[in-house]
Design a protein around this motif. Structure first.
Motif, PDB file in Angstrom:
ATOM      1  N   ILE A  52      60.883 -63.577 -74.333  1.00  0.00           N
ATOM      2  CA  ILE A  52      61.731 -62.477 -74.819  1.00  0.00           C
ATOM      3  C   ILE A  52      62.889 -62.244 -73.836  1.00  0.00           C
ATOM      4  CG2 ILE A  52      61.783 -59.981 -75.292  1.00  0.00           C
ATOM      5  CD1 ILE A  52      58.818 -60.353 -76.304  1.00  0.00           C
ATOM      6  N   HIS A  53      62.579 -62.312 -72.532  1.00  0.00           N
ATOM      7  CA  HIS A  53      63.662 -62.158 -71.531  1.00  0.00           C
ATOM      8  C   HIS A  53      64.731 -63.238 -71.713  1.00  0.00           C
ATOM      9  CE1 HIS A  53      60.889 -59.892 -68.474  1.00  0.00           C
ATOM     10  NE2 HIS A  53      61.127 -59.209 -69.568  1.00  0.00           N
ATOM     11  N   ALA A  54      64.283 -64.468 -71.923  1.00  0.00           N
ATOM     12  CA  ALA A  54      65.242 -65.570 -72.117  1.00  0.00           C
ATOM     13  C   ALA A  54      66.138 -65.273 -73.316  1.00  0.00           C
ATOM     14  CB  ALA A  54      64.496 -66.889 -72.319  1.00  0.00           C
ATOM     15  N   PHE A  55      65.522 -64.760 -74.392  1.00  0.00           N
ATOM     16  CA  PHE A  55      66.307 -64.479 -75.596  1.00  0.00           C
ATOM     17  C   PHE A  55      67.257 -63.300 -75.416  1.00  0.00           C
ATOM     18  CE2 PHE A  55      63.907 -67.667 -77.659  1.00  0.00           C
ATOM     19  CZ  PHE A  55      64.756 -68.119 -78.662  1.00  0.00           C
ATOM     20  N   LYS A  56      66.944 -62.388 -74.528  1.00  0.00           N
ATOM     21  CA  LYS A  56      67.897 -61.293 -74.247  1.00  0.00           C
ATOM     22  C   LYS A  56      69.198 -61.883 -73.694  1.00  0.00           C
ATOM     23  CE  LYS A  56      64.927 -57.296 -73.411  1.00  0.00           C
ATOM     24  NZ  LYS A  56      65.574 -56.273 -74.261  1.00  0.00           N
ATOM     25  N   PHE A  57      69.084 -62.824 -72.766  1.00  0.00           N
ATOM     26  CA  PHE A  57      70.295 -63.456 -72.223  1.00  0.00           C
ATOM     27  C   PHE A  57      70.976 -64.322 -73.289  1.00  0.00           C
ATOM     28  CE2 PHE A  57      68.172 -62.684 -68.047  1.00  0.00           C
ATOM     29  CZ  PHE A  57      69.178 -61.893 -67.499  1.00  0.00           C
ATOM     30  N   TYR A  58      70.161 -65.047 -74.042  1.00  0.00           N
ATOM     31  CA  TYR A  58      70.683 -65.915 -75.116  1.00  0.00           C
ATOM     32  C   TYR A  58      71.520 -65.082 -76.104  1.00  0.00           C
ATOM     33  CZ  TYR A  58      70.259 -69.086 -79.186  1.00  0.00           C
ATOM     34  OH  TYR A  58      70.500 -69.899 -80.265  1.00  0.00           O
ATOM     35  N   ASN A  59      70.927 -63.977 -76.567  1.00  0.00           N
ATOM     36  CA  ASN A  59      71.622 -63.142 -77.556  1.00  0.00           C
ATOM     37  C   ASN A  59      72.879 -62.506 -76.970  1.00  0.00           C
ATOM     38  OD1 ASN A  59      69.835 -63.683 -79.614  1.00  0.00           O
ATOM     39  ND2 ASN A  59      68.465 -61.995 -79.081  1.00  0.00           N
ATOM     40  N   HIS A  60      72.804 -62.155 -75.706  1.00  0.00           N
ATOM     41  CA  HIS A  60      73.981 -61.570 -75.045  1.00  0.00           C
ATOM     42  C   HIS A  60      75.140 -62.572 -75.063  1.00  0.00           C
ATOM     43  CE1 HIS A  60      76.304 -59.234 -72.171  1.00  0.00           C
ATOM     44  NE2 HIS A  60      76.481 -60.337 -71.477  1.00  0.00           N
ATOM     45  N   LEU A  61      74.851 -63.821 -74.724  1.00  0.00           N
ATOM     46  CA  LEU A  61      75.921 -64.834 -74.705  1.00  0.00           C
ATOM     47  C   LEU A  61      76.450 -65.099 -76.116  1.00  0.00           C
ATOM     48  CD1 LEU A  61      74.657 -67.356 -71.987  1.00  0.00           C
ATOM     49  CD2 LEU A  61      76.518 -65.700 -71.823  1.00  0.00           C
ATOM     50  N   ILE A  62      75.538 -65.155 -77.082  1.00  0.00           N
ATOM     51  CA  ILE A  62      75.972 -65.362 -78.477  1.00  0.00           C
ATOM     52  C   ILE A  62      76.921 -64.234 -78.902  1.00  0.00           C
ATOM     53  CG2 ILE A  62      75.191 -65.371 -80.907  1.00  0.00           C
ATOM     54  CD1 ILE A  62      74.320 -67.950 -79.701  1.00  0.00           C
ATOM     55  N   GLU A  63      76.493 -62.995 -78.603  1.00  0.00           N
ATOM     56  CA  GLU A  63      77.324 -61.839 -79.001  1.00  0.00           C
ATOM     57  C   GLU A  63      78.711 -61.891 -78.373  1.00  0.00           C
ATOM     58  OE1 GLU A  63      75.230 -58.253 -77.970  1.00  0.00           O
ATOM     59  OE2 GLU A  63      73.725 -58.601 -79.520  1.00  0.00           O
ATOM     60  N   ARG A  64      78.797 -62.501 -77.193  1.00  0.00           N
ATOM     61  CA  ARG A  64      80.102 -62.556 -76.513  1.00  0.00           C
ATOM     62  C   ARG A  64      80.875 -63.834 -76.862  1.00  0.00           C
ATOM     63  NH1 ARG A  64      79.459 -60.692 -70.412  1.00  0.00           N
ATOM     64  NH2 ARG A  64      81.733 -60.546 -70.596  1.00  0.00           N
ATOM     65  N   GLY A  65      80.341 -64.590 -77.788  1.00  0.00           N
ATOM     66  CA  GLY A  65      81.024 -65.803 -78.228  1.00  0.00           C
ATOM     67  C   GLY A  65      81.043 -66.877 -77.144  1.00  0.00           C
ATOM     68  N   ALA A  66      80.081 -66.822 -76.247  1.00  0.00           N
ATOM     69  CA  ALA A  66      80.033 -67.783 -75.132  1.00  0.00           C
ATOM     70  C   ALA A  66      79.050 -68.909 -75.448  1.00  0.00           C
ATOM     71  CB  ALA A  66      79.614 -67.065 -73.854  1.00  0.00           C
ATOM     72  N   ARG A  67      79.405 -70.112 -75.051  1.00  0.00           N
ATOM     73  CA  ARG A  67      78.569 -71.275 -75.371  1.00  0.00           C
ATOM     74  C   ARG A  67      77.219 -71.216 -74.638  1.00  0.00           C
ATOM     75  NH1 ARG A  67      80.630 -77.433 -74.926  1.00  0.00           N
ATOM     76  NH2 ARG A  67      80.818 -77.251 -77.163  1.00  0.00           N
ATOM     77  N   ILE A  68      76.168 -71.595 -75.391  1.00  0.00           N
ATOM     78  CA  ILE A  68      74.832 -71.692 -74.797  1.00  0.00           C
ATOM     79  C   ILE A  68      74.639 -73.115 -74.283  1.00  0.00           C
ATOM     80  CG2 ILE A  68      72.339 -71.647 -75.288  1.00  0.00           C
ATOM     81  CD1 ILE A  68      73.546 -68.864 -75.577  1.00  0.00           C
ATOM     82  N   GLU A  69      74.194 -73.206 -73.039  1.00  0.00           N
ATOM     83  CA  GLU A  69      73.857 -74.535 -72.518  1.00  0.00           C
ATOM     84  C   GLU A  69      72.484 -74.441 -71.875  1.00  0.00           C
ATOM     85  OE1 GLU A  69      76.897 -76.358 -70.125  1.00  0.00           O
ATOM     86  OE2 GLU A  69      75.500 -77.927 -69.456  1.00  0.00           O
ATOM     87  N   LEU A  70      71.488 -74.958 -72.601  1.00  0.00           N
ATOM     88  CA  LEU A  70      70.120 -74.870 -72.086  1.00  0.00           C
ATOM     89  C   LEU A  70      69.888 -75.980 -71.065  1.00  0.00           C
ATOM     90  CD1 LEU A  70      68.188 -74.192 -75.421  1.00  0.00           C
ATOM     91  CD2 LEU A  70      68.901 -72.529 -73.700  1.00  0.00           C
ATOM     92  N   GLY A  71      69.201 -75.617 -69.975  1.00  0.00           N
ATOM     93  CA  GLY A  71      68.912 -76.606 -68.930  1.00  0.00           C
ATOM     94  C   GLY A  71      67.519 -77.192 -69.100  1.00  0.00           C
ATOM     95  N   ALA A  72      67.189 -78.161 -68.245  1.00  0.00           N
ATOM     96  CA  ALA A  72      65.853 -78.763 -68.261  1.00  0.00           C
ATOM     97  C   ALA A  72      64.870 -77.775 -67.627  1.00  0.00           C
ATOM     98  CB  ALA A  72      65.860 -80.059 -67.465  1.00  0.00           C
ATOM     99  N   ILE A  73      63.684 -77.679 -68.227  1.00  0.00           N
ATOM    100  CA  ILE A  73      62.661 -76.779 -67.678  1.00  0.00           C
ATOM    101  C   ILE A  73      61.722 -77.605 -66.800  1.00  0.00           C
ATOM    102  CG2 ILE A  73      60.825 -75.137 -68.202  1.00  0.00           C
ATOM    103  CD1 ILE A  73      62.177 -74.714 -70.930  1.00  0.00           C
ATOM    104  N   GLU A  74      61.619 -77.180 -65.558  1.00  0.00           N
ATOM    105  CA  GLU A  74      60.785 -77.874 -64.565  1.00  0.00           C
ATOM    106  C   GLU A  74      59.306 -77.856 -64.971  1.00  0.00           C
ATOM    107  OE1 GLU A  74      59.683 -76.678 -60.062  1.00  0.00           O
ATOM    108  OE2 GLU A  74      61.614 -75.987 -60.810  1.00  0.00           O
ATOM    109  N   LYS A  75      58.565 -78.864 -64.527  1.00  0.00           N
ATOM    110  CA  LYS A  75      57.111 -78.892 -64.799  1.00  0.00           C
ATOM    111  C   LYS A  75      56.419 -77.899 -63.853  1.00  0.00           C
ATOM    112  CE  LYS A  75      53.363 -82.327 -64.922  1.00  0.00           C
ATOM    113  NZ  LYS A  75      52.278 -81.560 -64.326  1.00  0.00           N
TER     114      LYS A  75
END
Ligand code: OFO
Length: 175
Positions: A52-75
């Motif tokens: 849910i925390h990740a999606f708060k940042f995701y939605n914030h960037l979407i709302e601001r019209g900023a590109r999402i760039e997901l990184g690799a998730i460490e093991k």
């Protein structure tokens, strides 16, 4: 228009929060192996909160019209030396996340990216709670030690934390 430096840090924080979820799910699996199903429930619930925390940042960037760039998730690790070592690692991890949030806050202030303030304020508050919960888990486990009735009772208490998704809850053994 979002500042480039803040944009990059916010994107990275999506990945950091997803890693938190990954780490806590790995801890939940470890607790299952240790016959601590209540701890497994608690860390599964925590893993869900991190998504849910990740999606708060995701939605914030979407709302601001900023590109999402997901990184690799460490093991994440598969095991820890003891249940206490796992909850201590969780506390250390939360301190690291607090430092991440503070770094973004500083960048937002430096660059006058005021639109990031409300979400960052929310996360500053949230990190107080996250560190407090993680500290409480360490203190309780130190108090009861690694065996006996105390640990059994603490595990029951940990298992009372509600899990967000009923579908997942049905799959997490609580007995
Ligand atoms: Fe997202 O707060 Fe924990 O990591």
């Amino acid at each position: 228009m979002i500042n480039d430096k803040v944009h990059k840090l916010l994107n990275e924080q999506i990945t950091n929060e997803l890693y938190s979820g990954y780490l806590y799910q790995a801890m939940a699996a470890y607790f299952e192996e240790q016959d601590l199903p209540g701890f497994a429930v608690w860390y599964t619930a925590q893993a869900q909160e991190e998504v849910i925390h990740a999606f708060k940042f995701y939605n914030h960037l979407i709302e601001r019209g900023a590109r999402i760039e997901l990184g690799a998730i460490e093991k994440p690790p598969v095991e820890w030396d003891s249940p206490l070592a796992a909850v201590e690692a969780a506390l250390e991890h939360e301190k690291k996340i607090t430092a991440d949030i503070n770094r973004i806050y500083e960048a937002a202030d430096e660059t006058k990216d005021y639109a990031s303030r409300p979400i960052l304020d929310w996360f500053v508050d949230e990190q107080i709670e996250e560190e407090d919960n993680a500290t409480t888990n360490v203190q309780k486990l130190r108090m009861v030690g690694d065996k006996g009735n105390g640990l059994y009772m603490l595990d029951k208490e940990m298992g009372a934390r509600p899990i967000t998704s009923p579908e997942l809850a049905a799959k997490v053994p609580t007995e």
